[in-house]
Write a protein that holds these residues in place. Structure first.
Motif, short mmCIF file in Angstrom:
data_model
loop_
_atom_site.label_atom_id
_atom_site.label_comp_id
_atom_site.label_asym_id
_atom_site.label_seq_id
_atom_site.Cartn_x
_atom_site.Cartn_y
_atom_site.Cartn_z
N VAL A 275 -44.14 0.99 23.02
CA VAL A 275 -44.75 0.70 22.11
C VAL A 275 -43.93 -0.21 20.89
CG1 VAL A 275 -46.80 -0.07 21.28
CG2 VAL A 275 -46.40 0.99 23.33
N GLU A 276 -43.51 -1.17 20.51
CA GLU A 276 -43.91 -1.09 19.33
C GLU A 276 -44.51 -2.02 18.61
OE1 GLU A 276 -39.76 -3.51 16.64
OE2 GLU A 276 -40.05 -4.22 18.45
N VAL A 277 -45.34 -1.46 17.07
CA VAL A 277 -45.59 -2.02 16.18
C VAL A 277 -45.15 -2.71 15.12
CG1 VAL A 277 -47.84 -1.61 14.59
CG2 VAL A 277 -47.43 -0.41 16.58
N VAL A 278 -44.84 -4.83 15.11
CA VAL A 278 -44.51 -4.84 14.05
C VAL A 278 -45.31 -5.58 12.97
CG1 VAL A 278 -42.93 -7.34 14.35
CG2 VAL A 278 -43.08 -6.04 16.57
N GLY A 279 -46.13 -6.08 13.41
CA GLY A 279 -47.06 -5.85 11.94
C GLY A 279 -47.01 -7.31 11.56
N GLU A 280 -47.38 -7.44 10.17
CA GLU A 280 -47.24 -9.24 9.60
C GLU A 280 -45.87 -9.81 9.54
OE1 GLU A 280 -48.84 -11.21 6.60
OE2 GLU A 280 -48.89 -9.56 6.07
N VAL A 281 -45.72 -10.81 10.15
CA VAL A 281 -44.14 -12.16 10.34
C VAL A 281 -43.65 -12.76 9.88
CG1 VAL A 281 -43.84 -10.46 12.49
CG2 VAL A 281 -44.56 -12.61 12.93
N PRO A 282 -43.34 -13.56 8.81
CA PRO A 282 -43.08 -14.68 8.40
C PRO A 282 -44.06 -15.72 9.87
CG PRO A 282 -41.07 -14.21 7.93
CD PRO A 282 -42.01 -13.30 9.38
N GLU A 283 -43.02 -16.26 10.33
CA GLU A 283 -43.32 -16.61 12.18
C GLU A 283 -43.44 -16.82 13.07
OE1 GLU A 283 -40.77 -20.15 11.97
OE2 GLU A 283 -39.16 -19.27 10.68
N LEU A 284 -44.55 -16.88 13.95
CA LEU A 284 -45.05 -16.53 15.14
C LEU A 284 -43.50 -17.04 16.34
CD1 LEU A 284 -49.05 -16.08 14.79
CD2 LEU A 284 -46.98 -14.12 15.35
N ALA A 285 -43.77 -18.78 16.39
CA ALA A 285 -42.91 -19.12 17.60
C ALA A 285 -42.17 -18.07 17.88
CB ALA A 285 -42.27 -20.44 16.84
N PRO A 286 -41.57 -17.89 17.14
CA PRO A 286 -40.19 -16.85 18.20
C PRO A 286 -40.47 -15.47 18.56
CG PRO A 286 -39.48 -17.23 15.11
CD PRO A 286 -40.88 -17.33 15.31
N TYR A 287 -41.62 -15.20 18.70
CA TYR A 287 -41.98 -13.99 18.95
C TYR A 287 -42.46 -14.27 20.31
CZ TYR A 287 -41.14 -10.82 15.13
OH TYR A 287 -40.54 -10.13 14.18
N TYR A 288 -43.33 -15.86 20.02
CA TYR A 288 -43.59 -16.63 21.41
C TYR A 288 -42.75 -16.57 22.79
CZ TYR A 288 -48.37 -16.64 19.88
OH TYR A 288 -49.36 -16.61 18.34
N ARG A 289 -41.84 -16.90 21.70
CA ARG A 289 -40.55 -17.52 22.31
C ARG A 289 -39.94 -16.87 23.38
NH1 ARG A 289 -40.47 -22.34 18.70
NH2 ARG A 289 -39.06 -21.08 17.39
N HIS A 290 -39.60 -16.01 22.75
CA HIS A 290 -38.56 -14.74 23.48
C HIS A 290 -39.61 -13.33 23.56
CE1 HIS A 290 -35.70 -15.71 20.07
NE2 HIS A 290 -35.15 -16.05 20.68
N HIS A 291 -40.88 -13.42 24.06
CA HIS A 291 -41.31 -12.61 24.82
C HIS A 291 -42.07 -13.13 26.19
CE1 HIS A 291 -41.71 -10.39 21.41
NE2 HIS A 291 -41.77 -9.26 22.10
N ARG A 292 -42.13 -12.10 27.47
CA ARG A 292 -42.45 -12.95 28.66
C ARG A 292 -43.81 -13.52 29.33
NH1 ARG A 292 -39.00 -13.32 33.61
NH2 ARG A 292 -40.67 -13.46 34.80
N ALA A 293 -45.06 -12.18 27.55
CA ALA A 293 -45.40 -12.91 28.50
C ALA A 293 -46.86 -12.61 27.65
CB ALA A 293 -46.50 -12.72 29.68
N LEU A 294 -47.90 -13.64 26.65
CA LEU A 294 -48.61 -12.72 25.89
C LEU A 294 -50.44 -12.00 26.68
CD1 LEU A 294 -50.09 -13.11 23.10
CD2 LEU A 294 -51.13 -15.03 24.05
N VAL A 295 -50.45 -11.29 25.94
CA VAL A 295 -51.60 -10.42 26.57
C VAL A 295 -53.29 -10.66 25.35
CG1 VAL A 295 -50.68 -8.17 28.24
CG2 VAL A 295 -50.90 -8.45 25.82
#
Length: 456
Positions: A275-295
């Protein structure tokens, strides 16, 4: 006029408003009144100035207090301000405004009484009394102290219902996030869908672009602003009831938690393996693109979830509860995977991690869905069409068939109390019901004025 900051767009309401403002500014002269908690916000002013004629900041000092008779909804009291009401009237007069746009139910009070010349439009980001009822059923007031500011008792629910129906009935037009929300609210209104217009949440399909399944890490993703308590409830539910089952069936699974305003209590999950708690990020798009799926194990709230539309635009498979996907025109196993029970949700998440063919199908279908139905350009066009209706004949209340189309089917939640607000006269025609209110008083005074003000 929104009750929260618009920029940076770190929560769903701000994302919606900022994207609509950018596009509406091409067709309208906009004057913005924005709640802030400081005297000024230079960064937000700079971000909004290209799209607005003038920006007015209201220094909001949230102080919760109940009315002396306890007749007002907590959310109404929280955002009530006599100086702001006077300022709105001054802006409407000085700038010769045609339409007063009120964002969120909490600000509906500033459309009362109606301004004689100005049309009042209001956005229902969610159906607030429905959302409050769902929070009560999940015990938010027992687990989250901040939930109490918006009320939690059955009496608070009744006050919210009464307040919300009052401001909706006084508005000339009400913009809903989905047909489902419109159907639900219409069941409580004497004129049904007549003043309701659907302006759905959407996504910037140019900023949120898809990638192939092969380019994604085999990690799950959770996204949410944690000031919004349904997100905090969802992540706690996930780690309490779903994550252990995922690890039992697929040891070594990993997940990233991304979002603003993460409380200290959330970081305890970061101590768990994988488990990684990233917190706030400047852009969400890279996280959607590089993770397999959203829960999205959402159990409370209403409206529609921008995170699901953003994941769709990036071609990221989504696992959601039915409530989480509410209001989005999507189908199980075609656009996303739906599961309400923890064990079923865990199995769906593992399918998204392991079944490439399924993920490819979901990825292509969900991207196509947002391109066809959920762009900000299309939503802005709907809002402009609503404004044109209001301005076409300013002496006539909004009417017409544009409020619903053939896809709209009534889906009222039978578990919630409903008010019957229409009746039939001798000719069998529908008419409004007149309600008499008797108020026993002793010498009138301020308490009588409070009562009359509360029911007017």
């Amino acid at each position: 006029m929104p009750p929260y900051s618009i920029h940076p767009p770190s929560h769903g309401g701000a994302v919606r408003l900022f994207n609509l403002i950018r596009r509406l500014s091409e067709h309208c002269d906009l004057h913005l009144i924005v709640f802030i908690r400081e005297d000024d916000d230079p960064a937000q002013r700079a971000a909004l100035e290209p799209f607005a004629e003038k920006i007015h900041f209201h220094h909001w000092k949230p102080e919760f207090s109940r009315g002396r008779l306890g007749l007002e909804a907590p959310s109404q009291r929280l955002f009530a301000s006599d100086p702001l009401a006077r300022r709105i009237a001054q802006v409407l007069s000085d700038e010769k405004i045609d339409i007063l746009q009120l964002e969120y139910t909490e600000l509906g009070q500033y459309g009362l009484p109606r301004f004689s010349r100005v049309k009042v439009a209001m956005s229902e980001i969610d159906v607030a009394f429905r959302s409050l009822g769902r929070r009560r059923r999940q015990g938010f007031h027992q687990r989250f102290e901040s939930s109490r500011a918006f009320g939690h008792s059955f009496g608070d629910w009744m006050r919210q219902l009464r307040y919300e129906l009052r401001v909706v009935r006084r508005a000339d037009q009400v913009q809903m996030m989905s047909w489902q929300d419109a159907d639900y609210l219409a069941a409580y209104l004497p004129d049904g869908h007549q003043r309701l217009r659907v302006v759905p949440n959407a996504v910037d399909i140019h900023a949120y672009r898809p990638t192939s399944i092969a380019e994604r890490d085999e990690r799950l993703l959770f996204v949410g602003n944690f000031e919004h308590l349904p997100n905090l409830d969802a992540i706690e539910h996930f780690f309490s009831d779903i994550w252990p089952e995922i690890l039992r069936l697929r040891p070594g699974t990993e997940i990233s938690i991304v979002g603003a305003n993460a409380p200290a209590s959330l970081h305890r999950f970061g101590e768990l393996d994988g488990v990684e708690v990233v917190g706030e990020v400047p852009e969400l798009a890279p996280y959607y693109r590089h993770h397999r799926a959203l829960v999205a194990p959402i159990r409370a709230g209403s409206g529609t979830r921008l995170k699901i539309l953003e994941a769709f635009a990036c071609g990221a498979p989504v696992i959601s509860t039915r409530l989480g996907a509410e209001g989005i025109d999507c189908l199980h196993e075609r656009h996303l995977l739906l599961a309400d029970e923890p064990a079923a949700f865990a199995r769906a998440a593992i399918s998204a991690l392991e079944d490439d063919a399924l993920c490819e199908t979901l990825s292509q279908n969900c991207r196509r869905l947002v391109e066809e139905k959920y762009t900000w350009e299309a939503s802005a066009e709907r809002q402009l069409a609503g404004y044109e209706e209001l301005l076409r004949d300013p002496t006539v209340p909004t009417r017409g068939s544009a409020s619903l189309d053939s896809e709209a089917v009534s889906r009222v939640d039978e578990s919630s109390p409903r008010a019957t607000l229409t009746a039939s006269n001798v000719e069998g025609q529908e008419r409004k019901v007149d309600i008499s209110v008797v108020i026993p008083t002793f010498n009138g005074g301020d308490r009588l004025n409070d009562c009359l003000s509360a029911i007017s």
